[in-house]
Design an enzyme around this catalytic site. Structure first.
Site: not given
Ligand code: RFL
Ligand code: PHB
Length: 389
Positions: A292, A384
């Site tokens: 992230p 970024y």
């Molecule tokens: P998702 O969000 O994982 O959604 C996938 C969906 O598919 C469902 N699913 C199924 N459905 C039917 N049948 C199955 N067999 C299935 N298996 C799974 C799931 O329930 C889910 O609803 O993927 P998607 O849509 O590609 O989105 C990707 C983003 O969610 C992810 O890249 C970001 O959250 C990553 N991320 C960040 N990205 C940014 O661009 N900026 C950020 O600041 C940022 N911060 C973060 C993040 C991810 C984090 N974590 C916890 C992984 C911070 C964190 C802490």
């Molecule tokens: C956020 O969750 O706010 C977040 C996570 C990763 C980043 C920036 C912001 O790099």
């Protein structure tokens, strides 16, 4: 049931693709394993590239983001408890939007529901069938019955643990991976953010990040062993550790309060190639994961959606198949750029288990160079805010 595009996964990728297809008259059905409340309960990304902002506006879901999101024209980096600013606007005339993934997802659900979309929740055993034929389908179980959707194309938007990527034959699929030897411990708290812009802090005790959701909702992270348990981190222990790692002026002025969410996330870089096989197109986390640090995960998912949406629109509405044929190649080019940037930023900012004083000094030298070199700052800023589509 029949539709043109069957979308597996109702996270941000699947919802946005479905919404965009709707705007150009292409039908889709979304199959989501979890309940809507579960999907909306996830707290993830916070930073949107401007390309993402434009895509959400194009999909007709920009109203609340425009009103409630925060435009940031720069960010702070910190080393040895002292911060300095990277001014995106002065360097390259660009900015980002701080607006949470939770809100983006809620806005997309509202728009899809308003438009009468078929969005099936709590489906089990989703199985793509006949991917290498002209008549693919997807079967699934719901309420104890097995159902099938006939379609032209399948979009695998089901995240890292989904079924889509696993449906590509092992002798076709190539996977690239780096697992980092640490995680991020994240806290959400109803307190005013310590800084009006994000602070990414390098410290010999480990990385820290000060982020936000709105004027009274802060999001903070500290690097922690991925094996740590949440129960071992009291709120007080978290705030004490955060204060040790961030710039002194921020540590002195931070307002702390009870955490309303606390979780530990592992860090990984991962790419699956190709992103298309037969009638299956992988989108977002189903095909790639970034740590992230660069805030790229959601934004990469949105650029994949852009390429696939454009290709499907060309196919259905203009009789052109070039975009579908080159989808994997086009998307992967941008993916690898973001993978590289996220890896670099992660490597510069985190403390590794075997980090020597030499390694720490090298990181601090790189940050010092960033503080003074416009060329180095421009490189960071360009990546970024997001490379062009
Ligand atoms: P998702 O969000 O994982 O959604 C996938 C969906 O598919 C469902 N699913 C199924 N459905 C039917 N049948 C199955 N067999 C299935 N298996 C799974 C799931 O329930 C889910 O609803 O993927 P998607 O849509 O590609 O989105 C990707 C983003 O969610 C992810 O890249 C970001 O959250 C990553 N991320 C960040 N990205 C940014 O661009 N900026 C950020 O600041 C940022 N911060 C973060 C993040 C991810 C984090 N974590 C916890 C992984 C911070 C964190 C802490
Ligand atoms: C956020 O969750 O706010 C977040 C996570 C990763 C980043 C920036 C912001 O790099």
């Amino acid at each position: 049931m029949r539709t043109q595009v069957c979308i597996i996964g109702g996270g941000p990728s699947g919802l946005l693709l479905s919404q965009l297809l709707h705007t150009v008259g292409i039908s889709s059905i979304i199959l989501e394993r979890q309940s809507r409340d579960h999907v909306l309960g996830r707290i993830r990304a916070g930073v949107l590239e401007w390309g993402t902002v434009d895509m959400l506006r194009k999909a007709g879901v920009g109203t609340r983001m425009n009103a409630e999101g925060f435009e940031h024209t720069g960010t702070f980096l910190s080393a040895k408890n002292r911060g300095f600013r990277i001014d995106f606007n002065a360097l390259i005339g660009k900015k980002v939007m701080v607006y949470g993934q939770t809100e983006v997802t809620a806005d997309l659900y509202a728009a899809r529901t308003d438009a009468g979309a078929t969005l099936l929740h709590n489906v089990e055993n989703v199985t793509p069938i006949g991917l290498d034929t002209d008549t693919p389908s997807v079967s699934f179980d719901q309420d104890g019955t097995t159902k099938t959707i006939q379609c032209d194309y399948i979009a695998g938007c089901d995240g890292f643990h989904g079924v889509s990527r696993k449906s590509i034959p092992a002798n076709v699929l190539r996977e690239f991976e780096r697992v980092y030897p640490f995680g991020w411990l994240g806290v959400l708290s109803e307190t005013p953010p310590v800084s009006h812009e994000l602070i990414y802090a390098n410290h010999e005790r480990g990385f820290a990040l000060c982020s936000m959701r709105n004027a009274n909702l802060s999001r903070y992270y500290i690097q922690a062993p991925v094996t740590d348990k949440i129960e071992h981190w009291s709120d007080d222990a978290f705030w004490d550790e955060l204060r040790r790692r961030i710039p002194t002026d921020a540590a002195d002025s931070i307002i702390t309060g009870p955490s309303i969410e606390k979780s530990i996330a592992p860090l990984r870089s991962f790419v699956a190639e190709p992103m298309q096989w037969g009638r299956l197109y992988l989108v977002g986390d189903a095909a790639h994961i970034v740590p992230p640090t660069g805030a790229k995960g959601l934004n990469l998912a949105v650029s994949d959606v852009h390429y696939l949406f454009t290709a499907l629109d060309q196919h259905y509405n203009h009789g052109e198949n070039g975009g579908l044929a080159t989808y994997s190649q086009t998307a992967l080019k941008r993916v690898w750029n973001a993978i590289r940037f996220s890896w670099w930023f992660t490597t510069m900012m985190h403390s590794y288990p075997d980090q020597s004083p030499f390694d720490q000094a090298i990181q601090e030298a790189e940050l010092s160079h960033l503080e003074t070199s416009q060329a180095a700052q421009t490189n960071l800023a360009e990546n970024y805010v997001g490379l062009p589509y």
